[in-house]
Scaffold this active site. Structure first.
Site, mmCIF file in Angstrom:
data_model
loop_
_atom_site.group_PDB
_atom_site.id
_atom_site.type_symbol
_atom_site.label_atom_id
_atom_site.label_comp_id
_atom_site.label_asym_id
_atom_site.label_seq_id
_atom_site.Cartn_x
_atom_site.Cartn_y
_atom_site.Cartn_z
ATOM 1 N N GLU A 146 0.805 -1.238 0.000
ATOM 2 C CA GLU A 146 0.000 0.000 0.000
ATOM 3 C C GLU A 146 0.835 1.285 0.000
ATOM 4 O O GLU A 146 0.613 2.182 0.823
ATOM 5 C CB GLU A 146 -0.955 -0.019 1.213
ATOM 6 C CG GLU A 146 -1.831 -1.255 1.252
ATOM 7 C CD GLU A 146 -2.668 -1.399 2.522
ATOM 8 O OE1 GLU A 146 -2.613 -0.503 3.378
ATOM 9 O OE2 GLU A 146 -3.370 -2.418 2.639
ATOM 10 N N GLU A 250 -6.268 -10.816 -0.719
ATOM 11 C CA GLU A 250 -7.029 -10.584 0.521
ATOM 12 C C GLU A 250 -8.526 -10.567 0.232
ATOM 13 O O GLU A 250 -9.261 -9.695 0.703
ATOM 14 C CB GLU A 250 -6.603 -9.252 1.171
ATOM 15 C CG GLU A 250 -5.113 -9.154 1.426
ATOM 16 C CD GLU A 250 -4.676 -7.902 2.169
ATOM 17 O OE1 GLU A 250 -5.530 -7.175 2.707
ATOM 18 O OE2 GLU A 250 -3.461 -7.654 2.212
HETATM 19 O O1 G3I Z 1 -4.358 -8.624 19.332
HETATM 20 C C1 G3I Z 1 -4.813 -7.383 19.898
HETATM 21 C C2 G3I Z 1 -5.545 -7.626 21.187
HETATM 22 O O2 G3I Z 1 -4.651 -8.169 22.132
HETATM 23 C C3 G3I Z 1 -6.139 -6.299 21.678
HETATM 24 O O3 G3I Z 1 -6.921 -6.542 22.810
HETATM 25 C C4 G3I Z 1 -7.017 -5.669 20.612
HETATM 26 C C5 G3I Z 1 -7.544 -4.299 21.049
HETATM 27 O O4 G3I Z 1 -7.936 -3.540 19.948
HETATM 28 O O5 G3I Z 1 -6.238 -5.492 19.439
HETATM 29 C C6 G3I Z 1 -5.740 -6.706 18.908
HETATM 30 O O6 G3I Z 1 -4.986 -6.396 17.777
HETATM 31 C C7 G3I Z 1 -5.712 -6.061 16.603
HETATM 32 C C8 G3I Z 1 -5.297 -7.015 15.486
HETATM 33 O O7 G3I Z 1 -5.914 -6.619 14.276
HETATM 34 C C9 G3I Z 1 -5.701 -8.472 15.788
HETATM 35 O O8 G3I Z 1 -7.086 -8.605 15.802
HETATM 36 C C10 G3I Z 1 -5.362 -4.634 16.219
HETATM 37 O O9 G3I Z 1 -5.857 -3.739 17.189
HETATM 38 C C11 G3I Z 1 -5.952 -4.312 14.868
HETATM 39 O O10 G3I Z 1 -5.465 -3.044 14.450
HETATM 40 C C12 G3I Z 1 -5.524 -5.337 13.858
HETATM 41 O O11 G3I Z 1 -6.172 -5.057 12.619
HETATM 42 C C13 G3I Z 1 -5.582 -5.635 11.476
HETATM 43 C C14 G3I Z 1 -5.385 -4.539 10.444
HETATM 44 O O12 G3I Z 1 -4.823 -5.122 9.270
HETATM 45 C C15 G3I Z 1 -4.450 -3.450 10.925
HETATM 46 O O13 G3I Z 1 -4.400 -2.435 9.990
HETATM 47 C C16 G3I Z 1 -6.524 -6.675 10.916
HETATM 48 O O14 G3I Z 1 -6.633 -7.769 11.826
HETATM 49 C C17 G3I Z 1 -5.988 -7.199 9.583
HETATM 50 O O15 G3I Z 1 -6.961 -7.987 8.961
HETATM 51 C C18 G3I Z 1 -5.701 -6.020 8.665
HETATM 52 O O16 G3I Z 1 -5.114 -6.540 7.488
HETATM 53 C C19 G3I Z 1 -4.857 -5.589 6.443
HETATM 54 C C20 G3I Z 1 -3.727 -6.137 5.624
HETATM 55 O O17 G3I Z 1 -2.616 -6.389 6.435
HETATM 56 C C21 G3I Z 1 -3.360 -5.187 4.486
HETATM 57 N N1 G3I Z 1 -4.509 -4.901 3.662
HETATM 58 C C22 G3I Z 1 -5.648 -4.404 4.385
HETATM 59 C C23 G3I Z 1 -6.038 -5.384 5.484
HETATM 60 C C24 G3I Z 1 -7.256 -4.936 6.156
HETATM 61 O O18 G3I Z 1 -7.011 -3.698 6.837
#
Ligand code: G3I
Length: 342
Positions: A146, A250
């Protein structure tokens, strides 16, 4: 009864009484899923679906900078390794996601101070430690994720600000650490954004002209039931015309993209979603075979989708399995459509 046990029994009934063909079996390319190690450990049904339905794995989060390199002097490969071990045990392809991104960057990197040489050293070390750790085990890497905005300009980030030519350098460093890995540029939302797409194509052209090793393009394919097929077709054709490997990296198809709180997933929206999934798979099959790296879903069931957790969209149903871990009715229709088309 525990919820996970209930889901497992439901799932077992579907397997015993009505499971038909597997989607992976009608595809001539790997079918992947982004996975979450917490769910793999805690949910036997999730684990079972991952095992039986997919031939490729991507870590949804656990190979990203923030998780793999939490402190300047410490890497944590534990969760990424767990996913890799599952892939190896079950002969699935492991795809690496992602080495350089503006998001999910650890605090110490965001606060890093140094001149251009120090920044280069820091990023090179990150890339080469991670790629080196997985050398020969991860088939392909999303090296840069990105990097462009919708208007085609380079996205402002700590990488763009501090490391001149960081995209080319990242590919070069990754290649040095594992010359056998396929190296991808990965991005989202190119459909209907001609300037963004043009910037990606120009980058590919320039990298190739400079003999920088880039082998593939990831089109994330976070689409929805209103996504325009002609716009998608254009970016798929433009991407495959580069001759690079193409990864729909994705995939999910949102049915309630405006997050309407009164949304009901009717037979109409379910049908529209099936049609988009069919279209995506059939479009992918038209890409030259030697460029078909595979299609990867962004997680497994509706309940695990980032659209629900990250975007807080509880009434979203973007995947092929429902939140009780069952194949949705459209699953068999999708399989049949692909089988008929081949
Ligand atoms: O694991 C912690 C947990 O311990 C905590 O309690 C909780 C509180 O918010 O957060 C958890 O972590 C989260 C993590 O996902 C696991 O669920 C993060 O906050 C959250 O920001 C994170 O989001 C991820 C996101 O990327 C971040 O930008 C998504 O799972 C993931 O699917 C997403 O993936 C991205 C690709 O890498 C790139 N393309 C877009 C795609 C969707 O945004």
């Amino acid at each position: 009864m525990k919820k996970s046990l209930f889901y497992f029994l439901l799932f077992a009934c579907q397997v015993v009484f009505g499971q038909s063909k597997y989607l992976k079996d009608v595809l001539p390319f790997p079918l992947g899923a982004a996975v979450n190690p917490r769910l793999l450990a805690a949910q036997p049904t999730y684990r079972e679906i991952v095992s039986s339905e997919f031939t490729g794995l991507t870590a949804e989060n656990h190979m990203k900078m923030m998780l793999v390199h939490p402190d300047a002097d410490r890497f944590d490969f534990s969760k990424g390794d767990e996913i890799l071990q599952l892939a190896q045990k079950e002969h699935k392809r492991m795809h690496g996601h992602t080495l350089v991104w503006h998001n999910q960057v650890p605090k110490w990197m965001n606060e890093y101070k140094g001149d251009a040489a120090a920044w280069e050293h820091m990023l090179k070390n990150h890339i080469q430690e991670v790629v080196g750790h997985y050398r020969g085990k991860v088939t392909g890497w999303d090296v840069v994720n990105e990097a462009f905005l919708d208007d085609g300009s380079l996205r402002p980030s700590i990488w763009a600000k501090n490391i001149p030519d960081y995209i080319a350098k990242s590919f070069q460093w990754a290649h040095e650490a594992d010359p056998t890995a396929l190296l991808f540029y990965n991005d989202y939302g190119q459909d209907g954004k001609p300037k963004k797409m043009a910037a990606i194509l120009q980058m590919v052209k320039e990298l190739k002209a400079r003999n920088i090793p880039i082998h593939g393009l990831g089109l994330q394919m976070h689409i929805n039931i209103h996504s325009k097929k002609d716009e998608l077709e254009t970016i798929i054709n433009q991407s495959s015309a580069t001759g690079l490997a193409i990864h729909f990296s994705e995939l999910d198809v949102a049915v309630n993209p405006k997050n309407d709180s009164t949304f009901v997933n009717t037979t109409e929206t379910q049908h529209a979603q099936l049609q988009r999934f069919e279209w995506v798979f059939l479009a992918y099959l038209k890409i030259p075979k030697n460029q078909q790296y595979g299609i990867t879903f962004w997680n497994v069931t509706d309940g695990d989708s980032w659209l629900r957790s990250y975007f807080k969209r509880p009434k979203e149903f973007p995947l092929l399995f429902d939140e009780t871990y069952l194949r949705k009715p459209m699953y068999d229709q999708l399989v049949q459509k692909i089988a008929d088309a081949k």
